[in-house]
Design a protein around this motif. Sequence first.
Motif, PDB file in Angstrom:
ATOM      1  N   ALA A  56       0.860  -1.203   0.018  1.00  0.00           N
ATOM      2  CA  ALA A  56      -0.051  -0.072  -0.103  1.00  0.00           C
ATOM      3  C   ALA A  56       0.867   1.285   0.008  1.00  0.00           C
ATOM      4  O   ALA A  56       1.765   1.128   0.581  1.00  0.00           O
ATOM      5  CB  ALA A  56      -0.825  -0.097   0.978  1.00  0.00           C
ATOM      6  N   ASP A  57       0.492   2.182  -0.757  1.00  0.00           N
ATOM      7  CA  ASP A  57       1.151   3.411  -0.755  1.00  0.00           C
ATOM      8  C   ASP A  57       2.272   3.668  -1.638  1.00  0.00           C
ATOM      9  O   ASP A  57       2.996   4.778  -1.619  1.00  0.00           O
ATOM     10  CB  ASP A  57       1.383   3.949   0.663  1.00  0.00           C
ATOM     11  CG  ASP A  57       0.031   4.384   1.224  1.00  0.00           C
ATOM     12  OD1 ASP A  57      -0.952   4.926   0.609  1.00  0.00           O
ATOM     13  OD2 ASP A  57      -0.106   4.156   2.573  1.00  0.00           O
ATOM     14  N   CYS A  61       1.281   0.653  -6.778  1.00  0.00           N
ATOM     15  CA  CYS A  61       0.245   0.134  -6.052  1.00  0.00           C
ATOM     16  C   CYS A  61      -0.940   0.934  -5.843  1.00  0.00           C
ATOM     17  O   CYS A  61      -2.134   0.799  -5.911  1.00  0.00           O
ATOM     18  CB  CYS A  61       0.553  -0.527  -4.614  1.00  0.00           C
ATOM     19  SG  CYS A  61       1.691  -1.796  -4.805  1.00  0.00           S
ATOM     20  N   SER A  62      -0.547   2.483  -5.656  1.00  0.00           N
ATOM     21  CA  SER A  62      -1.412   3.476  -5.730  1.00  0.00           C
ATOM     22  C   SER A  62      -2.306   3.646  -7.049  1.00  0.00           C
ATOM     23  O   SER A  62      -3.409   3.897  -7.105  1.00  0.00           O
ATOM     24  CB  SER A  62      -1.057   4.831  -5.049  1.00  0.00           C
ATOM     25  OG  SER A  62      -0.540   4.485  -3.868  1.00  0.00           O
ATOM     26  N   HIS A  66      -6.240   3.216  -7.742  1.00  0.00           N
ATOM     27  CA  HIS A  66      -6.817   4.028  -8.278  1.00  0.00           C
ATOM     28  C   HIS A  66      -7.566   3.542  -9.680  1.00  0.00           C
ATOM     29  O   HIS A  66      -8.769   4.114  -9.978  1.00  0.00           O
ATOM     30  CB  HIS A  66      -5.900   5.277  -8.559  1.00  0.00           C
ATOM     31  CG  HIS A  66      -6.715   6.527  -9.264  1.00  0.00           C
ATOM     32  ND1 HIS A  66      -7.276   7.475  -8.438  1.00  0.00           N
ATOM     33  CD2 HIS A  66      -6.824   6.838 -10.243  1.00  0.00           C
ATOM     34  CE1 HIS A  66      -8.112   8.507  -9.017  1.00  0.00           C
ATOM     35  NE2 HIS A  66      -7.766   8.191 -10.241  1.00  0.00           N
ATOM     36  N   PHE A  96      -5.271   3.374   3.074  1.00  0.00           N
ATOM     37  CA  PHE A  96      -4.891   3.125   1.719  1.00  0.00           C
ATOM     38  C   PHE A  96      -6.453   2.883   1.050  1.00  0.00           C
ATOM     39  O   PHE A  96      -6.721   3.366  -0.160  1.00  0.00           O
ATOM     40  CB  PHE A  96      -4.363   1.922   1.338  1.00  0.00           C
ATOM     41  CG  PHE A  96      -3.992   1.602   0.128  1.00  0.00           C
ATOM     42  CD1 PHE A  96      -3.018   2.206  -0.666  1.00  0.00           C
ATOM     43  CD2 PHE A  96      -4.685   0.359  -0.527  1.00  0.00           C
ATOM     44  CE1 PHE A  96      -2.887   1.792  -2.062  1.00  0.00           C
ATOM     45  CE2 PHE A  96      -4.206   0.334  -1.707  1.00  0.00           C
ATOM     46  CZ  PHE A  96      -3.173   0.707  -2.603  1.00  0.00           C
ATOM     47  N   LYS A  99      -7.680   6.531   0.726  1.00  0.00           N
ATOM     48  CA  LYS A  99      -6.679   7.463  -0.383  1.00  0.00           C
ATOM     49  C   LYS A  99      -6.745   6.850  -1.629  1.00  0.00           C
ATOM     50  O   LYS A  99      -6.829   7.738  -2.518  1.00  0.00           O
ATOM     51  CB  LYS A  99      -5.338   7.418   0.228  1.00  0.00           C
ATOM     52  CG  LYS A  99      -4.391   8.416  -0.115  1.00  0.00           C
ATOM     53  CD  LYS A  99      -3.208   8.344   0.392  1.00  0.00           C
ATOM     54  CE  LYS A  99      -1.877   8.781  -0.338  1.00  0.00           C
ATOM     55  NZ  LYS A  99      -0.598   8.656   0.295  1.00  0.00           N
ATOM     56  N   SER A 100      -6.122   5.713  -1.687  1.00  0.00           N
ATOM     57  CA  SER A 100      -5.940   5.198  -3.270  1.00  0.00           C
ATOM     58  C   SER A 100      -7.186   4.504  -3.839  1.00  0.00           C
ATOM     59  O   SER A 100      -7.557   4.602  -5.025  1.00  0.00           O
ATOM     60  CB  SER A 100      -4.817   4.318  -2.952  1.00  0.00           C
ATOM     61  OG  SER A 100      -3.703   4.901  -2.815  1.00  0.00           O
TER      62      SER A 100
END
Length: 173
Positions: A56-57, A61-62, A66, A96, A99-100
């Motif tokens: 994650a992050d 991966c982000s 997305h 995550f 955010k993503s």
Amino acid sequence: MAAAAMLALPAVAALDIGDPVPKFTANAALGGKTFRYSLADALAKGPVVLYFFPAADSADCSIEAHAFAEAIDQFAALGATVIGVSADDIDTLAKFSVKSCQSRFPVASDEAKTVIEGFDALMQTRPDFANRLSYVIAPSGKVAYYYQNLNPDKHVERMLNALRALPKATPSR
């Protein structure tokens, strides 16, 4: 014709097309809230796109999360749900997931790597991480398609194409 030929060329993985998948439950997060995810429960509603990601992050991966979030309505229109899995702890994945993943689909924690190993998604060169490997699992619990590539760019497109190629069935809702 070329697209169909590409769809028929999956990467090498232990679980091949037609193989039954290991059923699992895991701590997961959606929109920052944690819950218990059950693959069997998800399959009872229709096909599942299960994708593994290293961390994650991280940038790639982000990007991948997305892309799945942006396409979630297309997956839903095909009757499918999406779940991401990594070896990250649940607190990291809860953040995550907002955010993503944009609170559009859950991500599950597999710190013990039992799910990752069961799907042959352990990264051989860095065994603390999952490889970037995506599966389409038919409601029967069998692999319908898989794709492995560390580049996150084609996973969403390939999973959508594989779902479109699945035999049409009336999902139980």
